[in-house]
Structures are given as C-alpha cells and as structure tokens.
Design an enzyme around this catalytic site. Sequence first.
Site, PDB file in Angstrom:
ATOM      1  N   HIS A 165     -27.714  51.159  45.452  1.00 34.42           N
ATOM      2  CA  HIS A 165     -27.054  52.149  46.323  1.00 34.42           C
ATOM      3  C   HIS A 165     -25.530  52.121  46.131  1.00 34.42           C
ATOM      4  CE1 HIS A 165     -30.914  52.207  48.622  1.00 34.42           C
ATOM      5  NE2 HIS A 165     -30.875  50.902  48.331  1.00 34.42           N
ATOM      6  N   SER A 286      -1.240  61.530  31.446  1.00 33.10           N
ATOM      7  CA  SER A 286      -1.083  62.764  32.195  1.00 33.10           C
ATOM      8  C   SER A 286       0.293  63.348  31.899  1.00 33.10           C
ATOM      9  CB  SER A 286      -1.217  62.462  33.692  1.00 33.10           C
ATOM     10  OG  SER A 286      -0.503  63.418  34.444  1.00 33.10           O
ATOM     11  N   LYS A 292      -0.632  57.342  34.695  1.00 32.57           N
ATOM     12  CA  LYS A 292      -2.062  57.562  34.481  1.00 32.57           C
ATOM     13  C   LYS A 292      -2.596  57.062  33.146  1.00 32.57           C
ATOM     14  CE  LYS A 292      -4.548  60.112  36.483  1.00 32.57           C
ATOM     15  NZ  LYS A 292      -5.281  60.775  37.472  1.00 32.57           N
ATOM     16  N   GLU A 299     -15.634  60.723  30.292  1.00 35.32           N
ATOM     17  CA  GLU A 299     -15.970  61.889  31.118  1.00 35.32           C
ATOM     18  C   GLU A 299     -16.689  62.953  30.288  1.00 35.32           C
ATOM     19  OE1 GLU A 299     -12.466  62.940  33.846  1.00 35.32           O
ATOM     20  OE2 GLU A 299     -11.670  61.427  32.489  1.00 35.32           O
TER      21      GLU A 299
END
Length: 473
Positions: A165, A286, A292, A299
């Site tokens: 979970h 970024s 970043k 992704e």
Amino acid sequence: MSKSDDDDKANKMWGGRFSAPPAEIMQEINASIGFDKVLAPQDIRGSKAHAAMLAEQGIISKADARDIVKGLAQVLDEIESGTFKFSRALEDVHMNVESRLREIVGPAAGRLHTARSRNDQVALDFRLYIRDRLDEFDGALASLLRELAAKAETHAAVVMPGFTHLQPAQPVTFGHHLMAYVEMFARDRSRFADARKRLNECPLGAAALAGTSFPIDRHMTAAALGFDRPTANSLDSVSDRDFVLETLAAATICAVHLSRFAEEIVLWMTPQFGFIRLSDGLTTGSSIMPQKRNPDAAELSRAKVGRIAGAFQSLVIVMKGLPLAYSKDMQEDKEVTLDALSSFALAVTAMTRMVEDMTPNDANMRAAAGRGYSTATDLADWLVRELKLPFRDAHHVTGSIVKEAERQGIDLEQLPLAAMQGIEPRISKEVYSVLSVENSVKSRVSHGGTAPQNVRKMARSWLKRLEKAGKSG
Ligand code: ARG
C-alpha cells in the site's frame, strides 16, 4: 490531357482491367508506402528466396533468377543509401521494389510474381520483420537482466523499506527488490521466445489465398528464410496477424513491468525518498529552477506503455470480425505496431542505462527501512517462537507494543524492556536482537526470501545463466 507519370504507374499492375487511374482520395487512403517502406529489406530477402526457388523448380529460367537476384541487391543498395525514389502511386513497398526492379532488369522482373501474391508477400515480410525485432528484444532484455543482477549482487545487503500500500511494511534489501524485476523481465523474455516459436512458419507460397498450381517448393523457401517449416493452410497464412498480436501482447506486459519500475525510479529520486541518484547524463535540469534534477527518461519509459498497449488494442479491434481471408483492413496492422515496437525498444534501452547508472544512498534507505515500526512482524514472530504464543495473540500483543512506542514517539528498538513487559511480562531482553532492520532481513532465509545470502546466491546464479546463454547464442 496528358497523363502524369504517377497515373501511368498506378495502372501498371492491374491496368488490363482498368481504364482510369485511381482518384486522389483512393490513392491517399490506399497507399501504405509512407510506413511500410521499412519492410524493404525483408521484402527483398523474401523475393530473393522466391526467385531462387522458382528457378530451382524450373518455373523460371536460371538466367532470369540470376538477373532478378542481382537487380534486387541493387534495389536494396539504393534504398539503404537513400537514393531510391518511393512513389505513393505505387501504393506499397512490394510494388515500389518490383517496379524499380523492372527498370533495372527489364521483363524478367515480371516473372518474380509467379506463384505469389501480395497477400502472402506481406504476411511473409511482416513475419520476418517481427522476427528480427523479437531477436533484438531478446538481446536487449538479456542486457537489462545482466545489469539488474549485477547491481543486485553489489547491493545484496543494502537494507531498504519494503512497502505494501506504499506504507512501510517490512525491511527488504535493495538487491532483493532489483531481483524481483529480474524475475519479471525473464518471464517477459520467455514470452517473446514463445511468440517467436509460433511465428516461425513461412507463409510464402500460400499465394492470394488458395495456394498455387505451379510446382513450387515451399520447404525450400521456408528453410532459406530460416523458418522451421511452411505454414499448413493457405487461407490461414494470409489472413491471420496473431503473430503481431502476440508480440504486442508480450510487449505490453513487459512495458507494464518497465512502467512500474520507472515509477519507482521517479519516487526514489525525490528528496522525500532520496534512495538513489542518477548521473547528469541520464537526468535533465529545469530552465527556471536551478536546483532541479528530473528523471525524464524514467517518466518517458513509464509512459511508453500507453502507445504499446494502445497498439495491441487497436489491432485487436481491426482483426475482430474480419472474414477469411485477406482484407485491406489488415494493412492497418503496421503503423501502430512499428511505432509501438520502436517505443518499446527505446524504453528497454533507457531503463537498462538507468539501472547501470543508479547509485543507491545506503544511509537514506536504511533510515527509511526502520521507520513505521517495520520490524513489528519480527517481534510477533519472536513471541510465537520463544513464548509459544499463537500467532493471532502475538499479533495483538505486538499491536499494543507498537501503540505504546507510538505514544512515546520512539522506535520499537528504543522502547524500554519494562514498557514491553508491562504488556507481556514474559518478554526478555533477547527480544532486541530481532528488532533491528539488519537482523530482520538476515532472518528471512526462506526460499525466495530477502536475506542477503539468498539475494547474492540468486544474483550470481542469474549472472552465470546469462553468461552461458550469451556464449551459446
Ligand atoms: N499493402 C498491403 C498490406 O499491407 C499489401 C497486401 C495487398 N494485398 C491486396 N490484395 N491488395 O496489407
């Protein structure tokens, strides 16, 4: 009114029956050359084998076969060097290749299509293409497995939280987590291998749908093209695309695995988890936020499954309800499949590079492994083993101890013995030996369990197996 070159060409294949060229929209919806030109190498491979067989059987002359085979080699050269001019009026790769062959070798080119149809030709080309990609995937997955097992062996004893979970459940090791993916990707690899076995029958010679009256030797072309045997039924040969569906299904399942792993990389890369680091080469920055480091490759690998599962769905719907044998609907098998398989190959390679590149942060992983009372099960098991409590009672006692630790705002390991004895008086100081995350993972020696010694053994046995397969294959 003078006819354009394209109009002339458009009538060449069936001009005897037709007196007018196709309408613009007919060409536009019909042409597949924009995407099926990638099948040119397979188309030419198949045609060479067909020509050689026709000559061997005395159906065409040896001289014609020689000219055809030589001419086809030139066509392939032109395609590979980028000088070949593809024409939309010639509809597809088969007619583009044949038309150029005619320009090179003259009328002999017209004999190549004896005892053959574009229906068995396209079924053959796409099988050969899919088979080539399956072989490529087999190698790519072997590399992924090798990287995973090597990383797992190195980090066999690095403790991290195991989740259910997405809540801390029990400590596991980083190596064990990576080895879970070894099992998944190995099953994916065997699914591709199964698909290849079933695919490996040659449809060439089924002709349009009924076979042919020419004395062809289908065993000869099947063997020349590396197939196990010719297909057994001509109707089936030209009308099914289950070999594509099976490949896409296997790719979809594997892409789901890649996607889950990619998602974990994304999570592990966040400062909140801080479990791993990827190097500059495999992350992006970024344009506005200087701090970043983004896991774009993970992704995108996570996302590719959309196109792959979509292609499977798309082709299932195209094939559903199609009467035997060939229907032009089946031309719709290519664009989505080509896109899906390229996306799949990209995702596998990107994930392999990330596995090779990732460095775990042992301290962060260990600290997280101890949070959330993750050794509570070890405590309950101790009560069962040492005090002979039934597991259900041990579960209850442990629950109360966790509640007490939570009330005091401390870990289980830090809870004084007196506090535990307040709940179960027979608990002794030996209990502390099972409360550390290291001892917890060390104790999980059951077959397939997370104990570092198990993980090391499994990783080594996989590496050995992969090395052996690499040598023989
Ligand atoms: N481009 C076609 C395809 O991909 C080749 C087969 C054409 N066959 C035909 N009977 N029109 O399916």
